[in-house]
Design an enzyme around this catalytic site. Sequence first.
Site, PDB file in Angstrom:
ATOM      1  N   CYS A   1       0.775  -1.229   0.000  1.00 58.37           N
ATOM      2  CA  CYS A   1       0.000   0.000   0.000  1.00 58.37           C
ATOM      3  C   CYS A   1       0.812   1.288   0.000  1.00 58.37           C
ATOM      4  CB  CYS A   1      -0.967   0.029   1.179  1.00 58.37           C
ATOM      5  SG  CYS A   1      -1.867  -1.503   1.423  1.00 58.37           S
TER       6      CYS A   1
ATOM      7  N   ASP B   1      -4.129  -7.128   9.436  1.00 53.18           N
ATOM      8  CA  ASP B   1      -3.153  -6.885  10.495  1.00 53.18           C
ATOM      9  C   ASP B   1      -3.152  -5.420  10.912  1.00 53.18           C
ATOM     10  OD1 ASP B   1      -2.055  -6.583   7.790  1.00 53.18           O
ATOM     11  OD2 ASP B   1      -0.223  -5.949   8.781  1.00 53.18           O
TER      12      ASP B   1
ATOM     13  N   ILE C   1      18.858 -12.155 -10.295  1.00 54.32           N
ATOM     14  CA  ILE C   1      19.351 -11.238 -11.326  1.00 54.32           C
ATOM     15  C   ILE C   1      20.713 -11.737 -11.794  1.00 54.32           C
ATOM     16  CG2 ILE C   1      20.103  -8.883 -11.835  1.00 54.32           C
ATOM     17  CD1 ILE C   1      18.249  -7.944  -9.563  1.00 54.32           C
TER      18      ILE C   1
END
EC number: 6.3.5.4
Length: 671
Positions: free
Chosen positions: A2, A104, A301
Amino acid sequence: MCGIAGVFHHQSEQAIDAQTLVNMAAIMHHRGPDGFGYQIKDARGVGFSHARLSIIDLDENRARQPFLSADQRLMLAHNGEFYDFKRIRADLTARGARFRTKSDSEIVLHLYERYGLDTTLKSLRGEFAFSLYDEKEDSLYLVRDRFGIKPLYWTETANGVVFGSELKVLFAHPEVKREFSPQGLYHQLIQVMVPGSTAFEGVQQVQPGYVVKLKRVNGKLQISEHKYWDVDFPLEHQHAGDEADEQAYIEGVRAQLLEAVQHRMTADVPVGCYLSGGIDSCSILGLAAASTQTSVKAFTIGFDSDDYDETPIAVEMAEATQADHHIMRLKANDLYDHFVKTLWHTERTIYNTLGVAKYLMSQQVNQAGYKVVMTGEGSDELFAGYPAFRKDMFLHGLDHLPEVERLEWQELLEKNNALFKGAMLAREEFVSEAFNQKMGFTPSCVQPWLSCSPIAEKLMAQGMRDKVADYDPSAAIADTLDDTMLRDRHPLDRAQYVWIKTMLEGQILTWGGDRVDMANSMEARPAFLDHHLAEYAFKVPPHLRIKGNKEKYVLREAMKGLLPETLYKREKFAFMAPPAHTDPEKWKAVEKLADQFLSKEAVEQAGLLDYDEVTATFARHNDEQTPAEERVQLDAVINHLLGVQILHHHFVATDVPADAQKRADELGWHA
């Protein structure tokens, strides 16, 4: 997970524009593509908005933020994860709390109602940044986690305070000015930031482990801050000496790390792992694989340079754990092709294109259907893994060694640190009077960046340069460090403290972490930065962190049974992208960007840099007589030159509020 945003006005009766709050959420849609919400408390002059990445409690209607308490007194917007929340929920429920979601995040409201903020913060475990408004107090709290894993910025306008998870969120508000500060520009060019600062005038960060409190008194916001946690090493004489029970520390580190990993596997979506060829990520994958009955997805990577590529060891580790292994192989020009977009997300300059590589990796994680990965960040900080720490240990912590042993140490350091010079280690010793006064020596970790100060100052446009004529960047950084956390500590502890307060928060967790991960809606969980593990690691004696010139000794021994033998015996490797000068194709990509952003016209329009000095810097870089170590340093400087021009393009020359409105319209996000 978020992103959060909000406004708190000086005057409670001043209305808040709901669409502006929505626009602030929309411009960080990448942080929360699964939905948005906003709340405005009428006649209170406060409003929050939230862009959601659903990881725990996937019911969007039930778990939409911002949250209000049952009596409407409290309002919360939260970014991040709280671990061990199920135990806390159960305890609170037994005491009469009534939860309305499975999230949570909601535990903050109930903890705060019953125990107040101080006890709430002691109970929270994880990576987080949140805003909490208390109507009874008429106060807003901005809170950031202990290490600064999650970002949180704020600034004051004529009408109040605007805050958000990213700088562009603040800039989406039409009252927030968008201009470089001279000091901010200076620090962008030398890489290392003053803790709590940004490149932009008047824009600050909530520092790690801090609370910023805004209390409205007689129509004016009173702003204060306090520290609720710090990196607190024992006093030097309190460390166990040669009589330390080595095996007990090894067992303790293993147990603490296992617990941290298991907590971070909590999610309502699959959790993968980043996997380099280093001890840190291999340990995380090994423990994760041992803690589940399903195959763990691992992402690696790979660089097209043998000096920097760790793929072979990563493959060996993936095979040993039966991981579902995904390798992203990058070519030289891949990195600069995505440099401009990456800086829109990092919102600060980067010295090495590892940040671009991680941006591209998070893109592939997202395409693979994953929202969460565990990472190895923080291990080097806790267990002294960087070459700068070995150097400081040798120079300041081993005075008691016989001359023969010191010469052996010095020889090994010179051999092992060759790859890092000009970037992670200074080309030549740099002494800062401010740091020497503060902690007795200038830590090796800040020397390569502070040594760029004379170069950076010359590169600034005359008007900017005049404003920093009497400015000492090293003193500005040193002044933010807490004397009580440095005094009477072992030299290695002091060096680690400085790195954690500067490079960890300002670089590794920013353009190497949250900002390039969340750019593609992907949450990274650095298990090593669990504060329970960290507080245990602080107590590990220095000679068990670096033993016999072997860094991260206690961690290496704790993970011995999980690691491939080649990795167990291997020394610290530079996990960074190959510098531009090492590959002709990569340098062509740099020059292409320079033609656009460092042309005479572009430089003069921005008013940040001195074009003649920019040209001279490129000439020095291209001179075949320039030593390789200096070219490494100049690679970093040129990345910063490009960076400040690109940041100016993104956030000063561009109408960010209009872009935010356009983004909201495209998403269909409306008040």
